[in-house]
Design a protein around this motif. Structure first.
Motif, PDB file in Angstrom:
ATOM      1  N   LEU A  49       0.832  -1.209   0.000  1.00  0.00           N
ATOM      2  CA  LEU A  49       0.000   0.000   0.000  1.00  0.00           C
ATOM      3  C   LEU A  49       0.867   1.260   0.000  1.00  0.00           C
ATOM      4  O   LEU A  49       0.554   2.243  -0.674  1.00  0.00           O
ATOM      5  CB  LEU A  49      -0.932   0.013   1.225  1.00  0.00           C
ATOM      6  CG  LEU A  49      -2.128  -0.927   1.148  1.00  0.00           C
ATOM      7  CD1 LEU A  49      -2.834  -0.971   2.492  1.00  0.00           C
ATOM      8  CD2 LEU A  49      -3.106  -0.460   0.075  1.00  0.00           C
ATOM      9  N   GLU A  50       1.962   1.196   0.775  1.00  0.00           N
ATOM     10  CA  GLU A  50       2.871   2.348   0.869  1.00  0.00           C
ATOM     11  C   GLU A  50       3.454   2.675  -0.514  1.00  0.00           C
ATOM     12  O   GLU A  50       3.492   3.827  -0.936  1.00  0.00           O
ATOM     13  CB  GLU A  50       3.995   2.020   1.847  1.00  0.00           C
ATOM     14  CG  GLU A  50       4.687   3.245   2.397  1.00  0.00           C
ATOM     15  CD  GLU A  50       5.710   2.861   3.457  1.00  0.00           C
ATOM     16  OE1 GLU A  50       5.961   3.682   4.318  1.00  0.00           O
ATOM     17  OE2 GLU A  50       6.251   1.732   3.408  1.00  0.00           O
ATOM     18  N   LYS A  51       3.865   1.607  -1.245  1.00  0.00           N
ATOM     19  CA  LYS A  51       4.419   1.808  -2.600  1.00  0.00           C
ATOM     20  C   LYS A  51       3.354   2.400  -3.513  1.00  0.00           C
ATOM     21  O   LYS A  51       3.616   3.315  -4.287  1.00  0.00           O
ATOM     22  CB  LYS A  51       4.907   0.473  -3.176  1.00  0.00           C
ATOM     23  CG  LYS A  51       6.286   0.086  -2.696  1.00  0.00           C
ATOM     24  CD  LYS A  51       6.677  -1.250  -3.317  1.00  0.00           C
ATOM     25  CE  LYS A  51       7.940  -1.772  -2.687  1.00  0.00           C
ATOM     26  NZ  LYS A  51       8.205  -3.159  -3.057  1.00  0.00           N
ATOM     27  N   GLN A  52       2.122   1.851  -3.420  1.00  0.00           N
ATOM     28  CA  GLN A  52       1.030   2.348  -4.253  1.00  0.00           C
ATOM     29  C   GLN A  52       0.766   3.825  -3.964  1.00  0.00           C
ATOM     30  O   GLN A  52       0.552   4.623  -4.870  1.00  0.00           O
ATOM     31  CB  GLN A  52      -0.247   1.564  -3.980  1.00  0.00           C
ATOM     32  CG  GLN A  52      -0.343   0.291  -4.806  1.00  0.00           C
ATOM     33  CD  GLN A  52      -1.719  -0.322  -4.705  1.00  0.00           C
ATOM     34  OE1 GLN A  52      -2.360  -0.213  -3.669  1.00  0.00           O
ATOM     35  NE2 GLN A  52      -2.155  -0.958  -5.760  1.00  0.00           N
ATOM     36  N   TYR A  53       0.778   4.197  -2.659  1.00  0.00           N
ATOM     37  CA  TYR A  53       0.531   5.597  -2.270  1.00  0.00           C
ATOM     38  C   TYR A  53       1.587   6.513  -2.882  1.00  0.00           C
ATOM     39  O   TYR A  53       1.261   7.552  -3.460  1.00  0.00           O
ATOM     40  CB  TYR A  53       0.561   5.746  -0.742  1.00  0.00           C
ATOM     41  CG  TYR A  53       0.547   7.193  -0.312  1.00  0.00           C
ATOM     42  CD1 TYR A  53      -0.627   7.936  -0.339  1.00  0.00           C
ATOM     43  CD2 TYR A  53       1.730   7.821   0.082  1.00  0.00           C
ATOM     44  CE1 TYR A  53      -0.631   9.269   0.019  1.00  0.00           C
ATOM     45  CE2 TYR A  53       1.732   9.157   0.449  1.00  0.00           C
ATOM     46  CZ  TYR A  53       0.548   9.870   0.421  1.00  0.00           C
ATOM     47  OH  TYR A  53       0.558  11.192   0.765  1.00  0.00           O
ATOM     48  N   HIS A  54       2.854   6.108  -2.793  1.00  0.00           N
ATOM     49  CA  HIS A  54       3.925   6.951  -3.334  1.00  0.00           C
ATOM     50  C   HIS A  54       3.797   7.106  -4.848  1.00  0.00           C
ATOM     51  O   HIS A  54       4.039   8.167  -5.384  1.00  0.00           O
ATOM     52  CB  HIS A  54       5.305   6.387  -2.960  1.00  0.00           C
ATOM     53  CG  HIS A  54       5.638   6.647  -1.523  1.00  0.00           C
ATOM     54  ND1 HIS A  54       5.697   7.923  -0.997  1.00  0.00           N
ATOM     55  CD2 HIS A  54       5.898   5.808  -0.496  1.00  0.00           C
ATOM     56  CE1 HIS A  54       5.993   7.849   0.282  1.00  0.00           C
ATOM     57  NE2 HIS A  54       6.119   6.580   0.623  1.00  0.00           N
ATOM     58  N   ARG A  55       3.394   5.991  -5.503  1.00  0.00           N
ATOM     59  CA  ARG A  55       3.212   6.069  -6.964  1.00  0.00           C
ATOM     60  C   ARG A  55       2.079   7.032  -7.284  1.00  0.00           C
ATOM     61  O   ARG A  55       2.181   7.880  -8.153  1.00  0.00           O
ATOM     62  CB  ARG A  55       2.895   4.690  -7.541  1.00  0.00           C
ATOM     63  CG  ARG A  55       4.141   3.867  -7.849  1.00  0.00           C
ATOM     64  CD  ARG A  55       3.844   2.832  -8.899  1.00  0.00           C
ATOM     65  NE  ARG A  55       2.865   1.854  -8.416  1.00  0.00           N
ATOM     66  CZ  ARG A  55       3.184   0.741  -7.775  1.00  0.00           C
ATOM     67  NH1 ARG A  55       4.440   0.453  -7.552  1.00  0.00           N
ATOM     68  NH2 ARG A  55       2.266  -0.096  -7.365  1.00  0.00           N
ATOM     69  N   THR A  56       0.946   6.947  -6.553  1.00  0.00           N
ATOM     70  CA  THR A  56      -0.212   7.810  -6.783  1.00  0.00           C
ATOM     71  C   THR A  56       0.132   9.242  -6.432  1.00  0.00           C
ATOM     72  O   THR A  56      -0.222  10.174  -7.146  1.00  0.00           O
ATOM     73  CB  THR A  56      -1.402   7.354  -5.897  1.00  0.00           C
ATOM     74  OG1 THR A  56      -1.523   5.970  -6.028  1.00  0.00           O
ATOM     75  CG2 THR A  56      -2.692   8.034  -6.328  1.00  0.00           C
ATOM     76  N   HIS A  57       0.828   9.424  -5.311  1.00  0.00           N
ATOM     77  CA  HIS A  57       1.171  10.756  -4.815  1.00  0.00           C
ATOM     78  C   HIS A  57       1.949  11.550  -5.857  1.00  0.00           C
ATOM     79  O   HIS A  57       1.726  12.729  -6.055  1.00  0.00           O
ATOM     80  CB  HIS A  57       1.993  10.609  -3.541  1.00  0.00           C
ATOM     81  CG  HIS A  57       2.291  11.910  -2.875  1.00  0.00           C
ATOM     82  ND1 HIS A  57       1.308  12.660  -2.278  1.00  0.00           N
ATOM     83  CD2 HIS A  57       3.446  12.602  -2.754  1.00  0.00           C
ATOM     84  CE1 HIS A  57       1.863  13.759  -1.787  1.00  0.00           C
ATOM     85  NE2 HIS A  57       3.143  13.753  -2.060  1.00  0.00           N
TER      86      HIS A  57
END
Ligand SMILES: [Ca+2]
Length: 246
Positions: A49-57
């Motif tokens: 989830l953390e990786k996904q958040y950074h990608r989205t961010h």
């Protein structure tokens, strides 16, 4: 003989007790292993989830952030008693009349009324063009159509610096007899720094043109605005247009 039997019974009971203790230990160990596996799984999910958040961010544009901030600021309101007031902001909120905004004199305690972000003329730069879809609610029976306006001339007088006088070309693309027809008229008006508001009225005295255009630009996003087509006399809202810089 009896003594021997008693020893045997005691030994059997003791063995059963030891077995029960061993079983409890094994059960506890099994549960612990299970809990650890569950924690590992949660940790993996968290990192995913953390990786996904950074990608989205990274994909969230500054423009979108400013647009959302503007909407929030609009929803919060100014808390000023008069609608012509400008909110200075800061730790001790202060309201001043919008005629005092960008007049080259500091009136807010924090100097916000003369800040470059407020007195920015990017919105009304000559050649700036805005486009949107007009949705009519009243005044005339008209379907939704494309609408645009372009700033032709902007002039600021030294004796009235809180307003910029504007001339603009307004175009409405309306379907007439199954054909798309462009209607362009010249308009005059002003830009109010304190309200981030542009007001335009047709540059001719004609009852047919008794409408005005009022555009409220967004506080943190100077490339888009919520516009209203209003009746000049009553200020009744006839249509709404969300415009963006072209
Ligand atoms: Ca001022």
């Amino acid at each position: 003989m009896w003594r021997f039997l008693l020893v045997l019974v005691w030994a059997a009971v003791a063995a059963a007790e030891i077995d029960r203790e061993l079983l409890k230990e094994e059960l506890t160990e099994y549960r612990l292993k299970n809990q650890n596996l569950h924690i590992d799984e949660l940790e993996r999910e968290f990192h995913h989830l953390e990786k996904q958040y950074h990608r989205t961010h990274k994909r969230v544009s500054k423009h979108l952030v400013n647009h959302v901030k503007s909407r929030l600021a609009k929803a919060e309101g100014t808390f000023c008693p008069d609608k012509h007031d400008f909110q200075c902001g800061g730790e001790k909120p202060e309201c001043i009349n919008d005629l005092l905004v960008c007049d080259d004199h500091v009136d807010c305690r924090n100097g916000k009324d003369e800040h470059s972000s407020v007195c920015d003329t990017h919105i009304i730069q000559e050649g700036s063009a805005y486009y949107g879809i007009a949705t009519w609610h009243s005044c005339v029976a008209r379907g939704s159509h494309k609408a645009a306006f372009t700033i032709i001339h902007a002039e600021r007088f030294p004796f009235f610096k809180s307003r910029v006088f504007i001339r603009a070309a307004v175009t409405n693309e309306i379907v007439e007899h199954s054909r798309l027809v462009g209607h362009t008229y010249m308009a005059k008006g002003y830009y109010n720094f304190g309200q981030y508001r542009l007001v335009l009225v047709p540059d001719k005295d004609d009852p047919e043109f008794s409408i005005g255009l009022v555009c409220d630009f967004h506080k943190f996003d100077h490339d888009s605005a919520d516009c209203k087509v209003v009746e000049q006399a009553s200020l009744k809202v006839c249509a709404t247009i969300a415009v963006s810089r072209v």
